[in-house]
Enzyme design. Structure first.
Site, PDB file in Angstrom:
ATOM      1  NE  ARG A 174       4.387 -63.357 -15.730  1.00  0.00           N
ATOM      2  CZ  ARG A 174       5.357 -62.484 -16.015  1.00  0.00           C
ATOM      3  NH1 ARG A 174       5.070 -61.228 -16.303  1.00  0.00           N
ATOM      4  NH2 ARG A 174       6.612 -62.870 -16.050  1.00  0.00           N
ATOM      5  CB  SER A 230       5.400 -69.367 -13.343  1.00  0.00           C
ATOM      6  OG  SER A 230       6.654 -69.277 -13.953  1.00  0.00           O
ATOM      7  CD  GLU A 280       2.595 -66.409 -14.181  1.00  0.00           C
ATOM      8  OE1 GLU A 280       3.573 -66.178 -13.450  1.00  0.00           O
ATOM      9  OE2 GLU A 280       2.701 -66.749 -15.368  1.00  0.00           O
TER      10      GLU A 280
HETATM   11  C1  LIG Z   1       6.285 -74.367 -19.991  1.00  0.00           C
HETATM   12  C2  LIG Z   1       5.544 -73.070 -19.820  1.00  0.00           C
HETATM   13  C3  LIG Z   1       6.258 -71.897 -19.634  1.00  0.00           C
HETATM   14  C4  LIG Z   1       5.594 -70.680 -19.462  1.00  0.00           C
HETATM   15  N1  LIG Z   1       6.336 -69.552 -19.286  1.00  0.00           N
HETATM   16  C5  LIG Z   1       5.718 -68.359 -19.130  1.00  0.00           C
HETATM   17  C6  LIG Z   1       6.483 -67.161 -18.953  1.00  0.00           C
HETATM   18  O1  LIG Z   1       7.716 -67.174 -18.944  1.00  0.00           O
HETATM   19  N2  LIG Z   1       5.816 -65.991 -18.807  1.00  0.00           N
HETATM   20  C7  LIG Z   1       4.453 -65.928 -18.829  1.00  0.00           C
HETATM   21  O2  LIG Z   1       3.927 -64.816 -18.693  1.00  0.00           O
HETATM   22  N3  LIG Z   1       3.703 -67.046 -18.988  1.00  0.00           N
HETATM   23  C8  LIG Z   1       4.297 -68.251 -19.137  1.00  0.00           C
HETATM   24  N4  LIG Z   1       3.554 -69.391 -19.284  1.00  0.00           N
HETATM   25  C9  LIG Z   1       2.083 -69.299 -19.248  1.00  0.00           C
HETATM   26  C10 LIG Z   1       1.405 -69.310 -20.647  1.00  0.00           C
HETATM   27  O3  LIG Z   1       2.306 -69.634 -21.653  1.00  0.00           O
HETATM   28  C11 LIG Z   1       0.810 -67.948 -20.954  1.00  0.00           C
HETATM   29  O4  LIG Z   1      -0.118 -67.592 -19.960  1.00  0.00           O
HETATM   30  C12 LIG Z   1       0.108 -67.945 -22.319  1.00  0.00           C
HETATM   31  O5  LIG Z   1      -0.326 -66.633 -22.611  1.00  0.00           O
HETATM   32  C13 LIG Z   1      -1.063 -68.919 -22.366  1.00  0.00           C
HETATM   33  O6  LIG Z   1      -1.565 -68.934 -23.686  1.00  0.00           O
HETATM   34  P1  LIG Z   1      -2.717 -69.927 -24.131  1.00  0.00           P
HETATM   35  O7  LIG Z   1      -3.063 -69.547 -25.535  1.00  0.00           O
HETATM   36  O8  LIG Z   1      -2.298 -71.340 -23.860  1.00  0.00           O
HETATM   37  O9  LIG Z   1      -3.880 -69.501 -23.151  1.00  0.00           O
HETATM   38  P2  LIG Z   1      -4.774 -70.405 -22.156  1.00  0.00           P
HETATM   39  O10 LIG Z   1      -3.883 -71.042 -21.129  1.00  0.00           O
HETATM   40  O11 LIG Z   1      -5.648 -71.251 -23.027  1.00  0.00           O
HETATM   41  O12 LIG Z   1      -5.624 -69.282 -21.498  1.00  0.00           O
HETATM   42  C14 LIG Z   1      -5.109 -68.464 -20.475  1.00  0.00           C
HETATM   43  C15 LIG Z   1      -6.236 -67.534 -20.012  1.00  0.00           C
HETATM   44  O13 LIG Z   1      -6.494 -66.565 -21.018  1.00  0.00           O
HETATM   45  C16 LIG Z   1      -7.843 -66.651 -21.474  1.00  0.00           C
HETATM   46  N5  LIG Z   1      -7.793 -66.447 -22.917  1.00  0.00           N
HETATM   47  C17 LIG Z   1      -7.090 -67.165 -23.826  1.00  0.00           C
HETATM   48  N6  LIG Z   1      -7.253 -66.650 -25.058  1.00  0.00           N
HETATM   49  C18 LIG Z   1      -8.079 -65.575 -24.918  1.00  0.00           C
HETATM   50  C19 LIG Z   1      -8.631 -64.617 -25.829  1.00  0.00           C
HETATM   51  N7  LIG Z   1      -8.356 -64.646 -27.141  1.00  0.00           N
HETATM   52  N8  LIG Z   1      -9.466 -63.665 -25.333  1.00  0.00           N
HETATM   53  C20 LIG Z   1      -9.763 -63.616 -24.003  1.00  0.00           C
HETATM   54  N9  LIG Z   1      -9.259 -64.481 -23.095  1.00  0.00           N
HETATM   55  C21 LIG Z   1      -8.427 -65.444 -23.553  1.00  0.00           C
HETATM   56  C22 LIG Z   1      -8.323 -68.042 -21.071  1.00  0.00           C
HETATM   57  O14 LIG Z   1      -9.726 -68.048 -20.882  1.00  0.00           O
HETATM   58  C23 LIG Z   1      -7.565 -68.247 -19.771  1.00  0.00           C
HETATM   59  O15 LIG Z   1      -8.207 -67.587 -18.696  1.00  0.00           O
HETATM   60  C24 LIG Z   1       4.181 -70.631 -19.470  1.00  0.00           C
HETATM   61  C25 LIG Z   1       3.457 -71.816 -19.660  1.00  0.00           C
HETATM   62  C26 LIG Z   1       4.124 -73.019 -19.835  1.00  0.00           C
HETATM   63  C27 LIG Z   1       3.319 -74.262 -20.046  1.00  0.00           C
END
Ligand SMILES: Cc1cc2nc3c(=O)[nH]c(=O)nc-3n(C[C@H](O)[C@H](O)[C@H](O)COP(=O)(O)OP(=O)(O)OC[C@H]3O[C@@H](n4cnc5c(N)ncnc54)[C@H](O)[C@@H]3O)c2cc1C
Length: 241
Positions: free
Chosen positions: A57, A141, A237
């Site tokens: 992570r 998480s 995380e």
């Molecule tokens: C129900 C649920 C289950 C999940 N299960 C998992 C799992 O099993 N494994 C796991 O690893 N994660 C999991 N996650 C976490 C999440 O899905 C991941 O972290 C995912 O990558 C977030 O994507 P997002 O586009 O919503 O990013 P955001 O939440 O909008 O951003 C996350 C971070 O990345 C940065 N960011 C986003 N896009 C970019 C970009 N293009 N360039 C630079 N920085 C950027 C943001 O500034 C922020 O710091 C889960 C979340 C939920 C809600």
């Protein structure tokens, strides 16, 4: 190659950020390279798997290059044909064994199973266990699974033989943060608008009306109680601003 990551919500650009992963596979497995724009210069730079510094992570974008780049494209090399699928996680293996309609899938140890079978098993597990963010506010998480030394694990296991644990290649041992939180009595805990999900103790939820500060306060109390009971530090995380 990424079938174990089914149903993780989010954009492709965010995936390398914390090297998303689930059930024994991380996006790093199929990652080739990414392009990112440096915010100060607006120049595009290419990062390969070494310069991304992927970890559990983690990536360079969450650490030394935090807030400095916007990831604009990611290249993955995916396997189209059936390949060595990863069913090492007990949940996935058991779900595969149960099969789509209650019938065992042949070769559930990973030799002959189809990519789609693993994908569908993961979707079924996650749908059962995890809250849908479209229905109830959550960030998945909230904490990482802590990794401890073999000695620390042995000392803990003496009192908790049933404690889930995952030995790592370097001799350390990954513990299940959800189990530690559950043991401290937090699973299903609810107060005002916030709480701990009743089917997955790693997920903090906003039932409605709670603020970010409420959530952080709850997270800190959970961290303290796990530290007091087990001596283990839980690290978030999620990125917190
Ligand atoms: C129900 C649920 C289950 C999940 N299960 C998992 C799992 O099993 N494994 C796991 O690893 N994660 C999991 N996650 C976490 C999440 O899905 C991941 O972290 C995912 O990558 C977030 O994507 P997002 O586009 O919503 O990013 P955001 O939440 O909008 O951003 C996350 C971070 O990345 C940065 N960011 C986003 N896009 C970019 C970009 N293009 N360039 C630079 N920085 C950027 C943001 O500034 C922020 O710091 C889960 C979340 C939920 C809600």
């Amino acid at each position: 190659g990424l079938e174990n990551l089914a149903l993780i919500p989010g954009t492709v650009g965010a995936a390398p950020m914390q090297n998303i992963g689930a059930y024994g596979v991380e996006q790093e497995r199929c990652f080739v390279e990414l392009q990112a724009m440096e915010r100060s210069t607006r120049e595009i730079h290419t990062f390969d798997r070494t310069t991304c510094e992927f970890g559990y992570r983690e990536s360079v974008f969450k650490n030394t290059l935090r807030d400095r780049y916007v990831i604009v494209s990611v290249t993955y090399r995916l396997a189209k044909a059936p390949h060595q699928v990863n069913v090492t996680y007990r949940d996935v293996d058991e779900e595969m064994a149960r099969g789509r309609e209650g019938e065992k899938v042949e070769g559930s140890k990973g030799e002959t199973v189809e990519i789609r079978d693993v994908y569908e098993a993961v979707v079924r597990i996650r749908t059962r266990k995890l809250p849908d963010p479209a229905v109830i506010g959550n960030a998945g998480s909230f904490f990482k699974n802590p990794v401890v030394s073999a000695e620390t694990y042995a000392a803990m296991a003496a009192d908790h033989v049933e404690m889930p644990h995952y030995p790592q290649a370097d001799g350390s041992v990954k513990l299940a943060a959800a189990w530690l939180i559950d043991q401290c009595g937090w699973k299903g805990h609810r107060e005002d608008g916030i709480g701990v999900h009743d089917r997955q103790a790693l997920v903090l939820v906003n039932h409605g009306g709670a603020t970010g500060a409420d959530l952080i306060d709850l997270a800190r109390r959970i961290q303290r109680s796990v530290k007091d009971r087990f001596g283990v530090d839980l690290t978030p995380e999620v990125n917190v601003w």
